[in-house]
Design a protein around this motif. Structure first.
Motif: not given
Length: 430
Positions: A266-268, A260-261, A163-167, A253-255
């Motif tokens: 989702v990964l978090a 990015a957020g 989440g931090l990476a996306g932000l 991202t593609r499918d």
């Protein structure tokens, strides 16, 4: 190996463990951010495809194949804390170079690959030293609790990291996440430098060649049915898991069309399963036994991975998060139980070589999985590749069901190498 109080007088071992814990939690958070940020840099900034993303994953783990075995022998000869300090310093410099070069407009895929490989080599030495150093700081009967705390913090960091990476990617660009990773390693260096417990140098036979010491570790693993089983299972499982995760950002991202957020969220959610796994590992061991609890955890994790790549759109994002939650819960709890087993079971003076012998194969399988995921993602499609990898993960559990672990309630008791007394660990407790 023996440890004695630092001649200047060190702080209590409990304080030292807390410092190690804080430093590793911080660097794990940074690595969780960087693990998302580095492929985002490749995909968003350099417009890379699945193969390049898979190569990045492979590059980070390739050093286990190249230097894993000699690293174990070298680490057994050296004091662990200085090795860990050097490794974290190298990682700081390597990851700091990525945003600097990017801001100068000169970032290339080659630079990312070199950075991933160099940091991966530092990780090899750090991991071997770190696993051998923990029993120096923590009393034997408290190792399970210490491993649970470390894995719990790692899981919490993996929840916050994506989440931090996306932000950071949305606010400051994808390379800012890599910079955060560099800063986290610098903080870990400061914490580790503050640890007061010191080891005395282990006396070794200077006439023994490195090849002979590597052979000791390999023979120990080859002749032990439990370590042999765990190594084979981990190798197959790691191929599947890394082939799956190396292209998951491309899939999201593609499918599934996630930004990015959304990828970070989702990964978090997926990573939060590991936090529950860390919390439940002790209860699993008490209620079912350590060996049986381990088998139950893996039996839960494997089928959950199949759910991740079968959805589409918004529902697909929810399903992917749920699948990751279940997989993470089982794998983290399993890792805590097996890590504690190895620390109890393996002779302390050979721990680095034994760990290197198993890790060279099971971690060495990770670049193969990353490369395989990238190649198959290009050849047959990202979704199809992830389904195939989930099936391989499910099949890997058969190794455990046919192993000596299956009839056991608890893991076996410690053993010693034939003809060699196990060195005694002395711990400074203040």
């Amino acid at each position: 190996m023996t440890t004695t109080p630092d001649v200047r007088g060190g702080p209590p071992a409990t304080r030292d463990f807390r410092l190690l814990w804080i430093g590793e939690t911080t660097s794990t958070l940074g690595s969780s951010v960087g693990g998302v940020a580095l492929p985002l840099v490749a995909v968003v900034t350099l417009h890379a495809g699945p193969l390049t993303v898979g190569l990045l994953t492979a590059a980070a783990w390739l050093p286990w194949l190249l230097v894993g075995l000699p690293a174990g022998a070298w680490v057994d000869r050296m004091q662990k804390r200085p090795v860990m300090l050097v490794c974290n310093t190298v990682s700081t410099v390597v990851f700091a170079s990525v945003p600097i070069v990017a801001w100068l407009g000169a970032l290339t895929t080659t630079h990312l690959l070199v950075a991933a490989t160099t940091a991966g080599a530092a990780k090899v030495f750090f991991t071997l030293a770190y696993r051998a150093y923990l029993p120096v700081l923590v009393e034997r009967e408290r190792l399970l609790n210490a491993n649970a705390k470390l894995q719990g913090s790692e899981s919490a960091a993996q929840i916050a990291g994506p989440g931090l990476a996306g932000l950071l990617a949305q606010w400051f660009g994808a390379v800012s996440g890599v910079l955060a990773d560099a800063v986290s390693f610098a903080i870990a260096v400061v914490c580790l430098r503050s640890v007061g417990t010191r080891e005395t140098r282990r006396e070794t036979d200077a006439k023994r060649r490195l090849r002979a010491e590597i052979g000791d570790g390999l023979r120990f693993v080859a002749h032990d049915p439990y370590l042999r089983t765990l190594t084979a299972f981990s190798a197959m499982s790691n191929i599947a898991l890394m082939g799956y995760s190396s292209i998951q950002i491309v899939f999201l991202t593609r499918d599934l069309g996630a930004g990015a957020g959304q990828v970070g969220v989702v990964l978090a959610v997926a990573s939060s399963g590991g936090l529950f796994g860390a919390a439940l590992s002790g209860r699993m061991a008490t209620r079912f036994g350590t060996a049986r609890g381990f088998l139950l955890c893996e039996a839960l994790a494997a089928p959950m991975a199949l759910l991740g790549p079968i959805g589409t759109g918004g529902a697909g994002l929810v399903l992917f998060g749920a699948a990751g939650f279940g997989t993470g819960l089982g794998i983290v709890a399993s890792n805590i139980l097996t890590s504690t087993f190895r620390q109890h079971y393996c002779p302390a003076g050979m721990f680095g070589r034994i760990t290197a012998s198993t890790s060279a194969l099971n971690y060495g399988a990770i670049p193969l999985g990353g490369l395989l995921g990238g190649l198959l993602g290009d050849a047959i499609g990202v979704r199809e590749t992830m389904i195939l990898m989930a099936v391989i993960q499910l099949l890997s559990v058969a190794i455990l069901l046919l192993s000596p672990f299956r009839p056991l309630r608890d893991f076996p008791t410690p053993r010693r190498p034939a003809g060699r007394p196990e060195p005694v660990l002395h711990r400074y407790t203040g």
